[in-house]
Design an enzyme around this catalytic site. Structure first.
Site, PDB file in Angstrom:
ATOM      1  N   ASP A  80      -5.979  -4.994  -2.064  1.00 37.19           N
ATOM      2  CA  ASP A  80      -6.370  -6.102  -1.196  1.00 37.19           C
ATOM      3  C   ASP A  80      -7.876  -6.152  -0.964  1.00 37.19           C
ATOM      4  O   ASP A  80      -8.470  -7.229  -0.875  1.00 37.19           O
ATOM      5  CB  ASP A  80      -5.637  -6.004   0.148  1.00 37.19           C
ATOM      6  CG  ASP A  80      -4.225  -6.548   0.056  1.00 37.19           C
ATOM      7  OD1 ASP A  80      -3.634  -6.467  -1.041  1.00 37.19           O
ATOM      8  OD2 ASP A  80      -3.706  -7.043   1.067  1.00 37.19           O
ATOM      9  N   ASP A 122      -0.929  -1.891   0.413  1.00 38.61           N
ATOM     10  CA  ASP A 122      -0.450  -2.948   1.299  1.00 38.61           C
ATOM     11  C   ASP A 122       0.910  -3.568   0.971  1.00 38.61           C
ATOM     12  O   ASP A 122       1.832  -3.513   1.757  1.00 38.61           O
ATOM     13  CB  ASP A 122      -1.496  -4.059   1.370  1.00 38.61           C
ATOM     14  CG  ASP A 122      -2.776  -3.599   2.036  1.00 38.61           C
ATOM     15  OD1 ASP A 122      -3.064  -2.404   1.974  1.00 38.61           O
ATOM     16  OD2 ASP A 122      -3.483  -4.421   2.612  1.00 38.61           O
ATOM     17  N   LYS A 123       1.045  -4.235  -0.174  1.00 34.77           N
ATOM     18  CA  LYS A 123       2.290  -4.952  -0.464  1.00 34.77           C
ATOM     19  C   LYS A 123       3.260  -4.091  -1.240  1.00 34.77           C
ATOM     20  O   LYS A 123       4.437  -4.445  -1.377  1.00 34.77           O
ATOM     21  CB  LYS A 123       2.003  -6.241  -1.256  1.00 34.77           C
ATOM     22  CG  LYS A 123       0.925  -7.104  -0.636  1.00 34.77           C
ATOM     23  CD  LYS A 123       1.176  -7.397   0.826  1.00 34.77           C
ATOM     24  CE  LYS A 123      -0.036  -8.013   1.499  1.00 34.77           C
ATOM     25  NZ  LYS A 123      -1.182  -7.098   1.634  1.00 34.77           N
ATOM     26  N   CYS A 194      -6.966   3.071   2.579  1.00 32.37           N
ATOM     27  CA  CYS A 194      -8.174   3.007   3.413  1.00 32.37           C
ATOM     28  C   CYS A 194      -7.923   3.609   4.795  1.00 32.37           C
ATOM     29  O   CYS A 194      -6.845   3.464   5.357  1.00 32.37           O
ATOM     30  CB  CYS A 194      -8.669   1.571   3.504  1.00 32.37           C
ATOM     31  SG  CYS A 194      -9.219   0.929   1.905  1.00 32.37           S
ATOM     32  N   GLU A 445      -5.516 -13.055   2.961  1.00 29.21           N
ATOM     33  CA  GLU A 445      -6.146 -12.352   4.082  1.00 29.21           C
ATOM     34  C   GLU A 445      -7.566 -12.860   4.264  1.00 29.21           C
ATOM     35  O   GLU A 445      -8.235 -13.225   3.296  1.00 29.21           O
ATOM     36  CB  GLU A 445      -6.168 -10.841   3.824  1.00 29.21           C
ATOM     37  CG  GLU A 445      -4.811 -10.193   3.906  1.00 29.21           C
ATOM     38  CD  GLU A 445      -4.868  -8.683   3.800  1.00 29.21           C
ATOM     39  OE1 GLU A 445      -3.863  -8.049   4.095  1.00 29.21           O
ATOM     40  OE2 GLU A 445      -5.928  -8.148   3.415  1.00 29.21           O
ATOM     41  N   SER A 471      -6.445  -9.150   7.320  1.00 30.22           N
ATOM     42  CA  SER A 471      -6.333  -7.753   6.931  1.00 30.22           C
ATOM     43  C   SER A 471      -6.107  -6.911   8.177  1.00 30.22           C
ATOM     44  O   SER A 471      -6.524  -7.278   9.280  1.00 30.22           O
ATOM     45  CB  SER A 471      -7.636  -7.318   6.252  1.00 30.22           C
ATOM     46  OG  SER A 471      -7.700  -5.911   6.168  1.00 30.22           O
TER      47      SER A 471
END
Length: 557
Positions: A80, A122-123, A194, A445, A471
């Site tokens: 992302d 993320d996904k 992150c 995002e 985000s």
């Protein structure tokens, strides 16, 4: 043990199948073992996934030790952060459905007996959880773990969200090229997801709270040897889950999602959890109304201020006791269900009993929370009849209630141009529309505009509203997931420059202060925005996707 894989390995008619397996180098013994799929998110473009081959090998070692034959196969993934701010971000959320679908294909075309999921970012995490619920064979999750926080001048902890904000400071002239490069060189020092409580770490923590990951799954840093040991334990444990025939739908129950929401409120997760939890629940046959978040938030205080809400990072939460320590602290409230099963073989209540808080500066005690209510709020009003979502814990108290003139933009790029050119004033309410699941398509995002606002020092003076999303690294009065979206006829499509918008986060209100007669005139003369055709998957996605308040899942035929 009844093996699901027997349908492709046993009997004279399966001799051709076995011949192909022997071409893989498998022995007769391996062919007749339980075959365990290891779903690998490893790739060489996501920092949170660059090391996952190491985790996969540790999982495979554990599976072999437990008497199974591990078979790794890959899934796609989008970084992302790298996709942010350009067309690439249109492909981030949409990848979730592809991930779930591709795992379904692999696991059923080659009927594995059980699955070990190795995601991180993320996904990929929610896509894998959706697949686990859909396929419903014994499964366990072990993520790659968070990266360590960076250091500014060797002392101050920094992270990706502050890196994005540094771009806004640079545009303002507050820092020069050399300092921007220093930020760039130090913000992301290791592999791993992150370092703040962004979407990846939010979902990994909630996977643990739901019961699908072993203790520590959400917080053990990527570079710690303990992460490799956890992966081996996951490999051992999947063989026990197979013998016990414990399946994801035995664990991912309605009460387990309530536990996850309580943890979400306590630790201040990304607003993206309000997309992913309903989507995962839907695969489990559960209708998860996002407004239940407000009910749980009213009972659960915000105990953690992890970046971007504060200066602590995932490594600090790990050292403070992790997700289970947060649940341990919440137990006296009576909001958690302690009798639920987990992949560990122990109930979630027994696990949190074994993990007291080790640092009450990072995980605040109940009598001294950061906030008496949870980290996320779902708003409603004429501008968001079906809801909108804000990370309340990342909003400055002065902006919890705000009223100001609308500054209207039909894309993220238009808004960025105005922000970076100095065209936004204190008190403004930026409205970015046609960025929803259908309108984007893909619900991008918006870390670039929110970070620029913060980097310019306007996060305590300017609000941002969008039918897109943010985000987990976003902070400030940033309200996303406005439903219905502009492309589906939501009122956000009728907002005009200068209209007054009221934001009342404690009151749960998001209202366009324009007379209904005026709105009716606008409806009568409204012309739909011309749809941009992208071809391929994005156009197919636009036709199938539903609203953000339902998790942006595909419509069921």
């Amino acid at each position: 043990m009844k093996r699901r894989s027997a349908q492709m390995t046993e009997g004279p008619q399966r001799a051709p199948h076995r011949s192909l397996m022997k071409a893989l180098g498998w022995t007769d013994s391996e062919i007749h073992m339980p075959i365990i799929g290891v779903v690998s998110g490893a790739n060489e473009i996501i920092p949170g996934h660059i090391h996952l081959d190491r985790i996969v090998e540790a999982v495979k070692s554990g599976v072999r030790h437990g008497g199974g034959n591990p078979v790794a196969f890959p899934v796609i993934g989008v970084c992302d952060g790298i996709a942010m701010g350009h067309t690439g971000m249109k492909y981030s959320l949409v990848s979730r459905e592809l991930i779930a679908d591709s795992i379904e294909v692999m696991a059923n075309a080659h009927p594995f007996d059980a699955l070990v999921f190795v995601p991180n970012c993320d996904k990929i995490v929610p896509g894998m959880l959706m697949a686990a619920a859909r396929i419903n064979i014994p499964s366990i999750f072990v993520s790659g773990g968070p990266m360590l926080a960076g250091k500014k001048d060797g002392i101050e902890p920094i992270n990706l969200s502050r890196m994005f904000e540094a771009v806004g400071s640079h545009a303002l002239g507050a820092i020069d090229d050399a300092e921007l490069l220093d930020w760039e060189n130090n913000s992301c020092p290791t592999c791993g997801s992150c370092s703040g409580m962004y979407t990846a770490n939010s979902m990994n923590c909630l996977t643990e709270a739901i019961g699908m990951g072993l203790p520590g799954n959400g917080t053990i840093p990527a570079v710690y040897a303990e992460r490799d040991r956890l992966a081996k334990e996951a490999g051992y444990r999947i063989m026990e889950l197979l013998k016990e025939d414990v399946r994801p739908l035995d664990i991912m129950t309605e009460k387990a999602f309530e536990n996850a929401l309580a943890v979400d409120m306590a630790i201040g997760c990304s607003t993206n959890t309000m997309l992913h939890l309903p989507a995962i629940a839907s695969e489990a046959g559960i209708d998860l109304d996002i407004f239940i978040a407000n009910e749980i938030s009213a009972k659960v205080p915000n105990l953690c201020h992890l970046a971007p809400s504060g200066n602590d990072h995932l490594e600090d939460l790990y050292h403070a006791g992790g997700v289970l320590a947060v649940m341990h602290e919440l137990e006296p409230l009576g909001v958690l269900h302690g009798d639920l099963p987990t992949v560990s073989g122990k109930t979630i209540g027994r696990l949190w009993a074994e993990h007291p808080v080790r640092n009450h500066e990072v995980i605040r005690p109940l009598d001294n929370p950061f906030d008496k209510t949870g980290g996320i709020a779902v708003l409603k009003g004429n501008l968001a009849v079906d809801g909108a979502v804000v990370k309340r814990s990342a909003v400055d108290p002065s902006m919890l209630v705000h009223s100001g003139p609308a500054r209207v933009f039909d894309s993220e790029e238009e808004a960025n141009e105005a922000i970076f050119s100095g065209g936004i004033n204190k008190g403004d309410v930026i409205v970015i529309r046609y960025e929803g699941p259908k309108g984007g398509p893909g619900m991008r995002e918006m870390l670039s505009p929110t970070s620029a606002i913060a980097g310019m020092g306007l996060d305590k003076d300017v609000a941002l509203i969008t039918d897109g999303r943010f985000s987990g690294a976003t902070r400030g009065s940033s309200i996303g997931h406005v439903s219905p979206e502009a492309a589906s006829g939501g009122l956000i499509a009728l907002v005009e420059e200068g209209d007054e918008i009221l934001i009342d986060i404690p009151g749960g209100e998001l209202t366009l202060k324009v007379d209904e007669a005026i709105l009716n005139k606008r409806r009568a003369s409204f012309k739909e925005k011309e749809v941009v055709r992208y071809g391929g998957y994005l156009d197919r996605y636009r036709k199938q996707v539903t609203s953000a308040n339902t998790g942006a899942i595909f419509a069921q035929e």
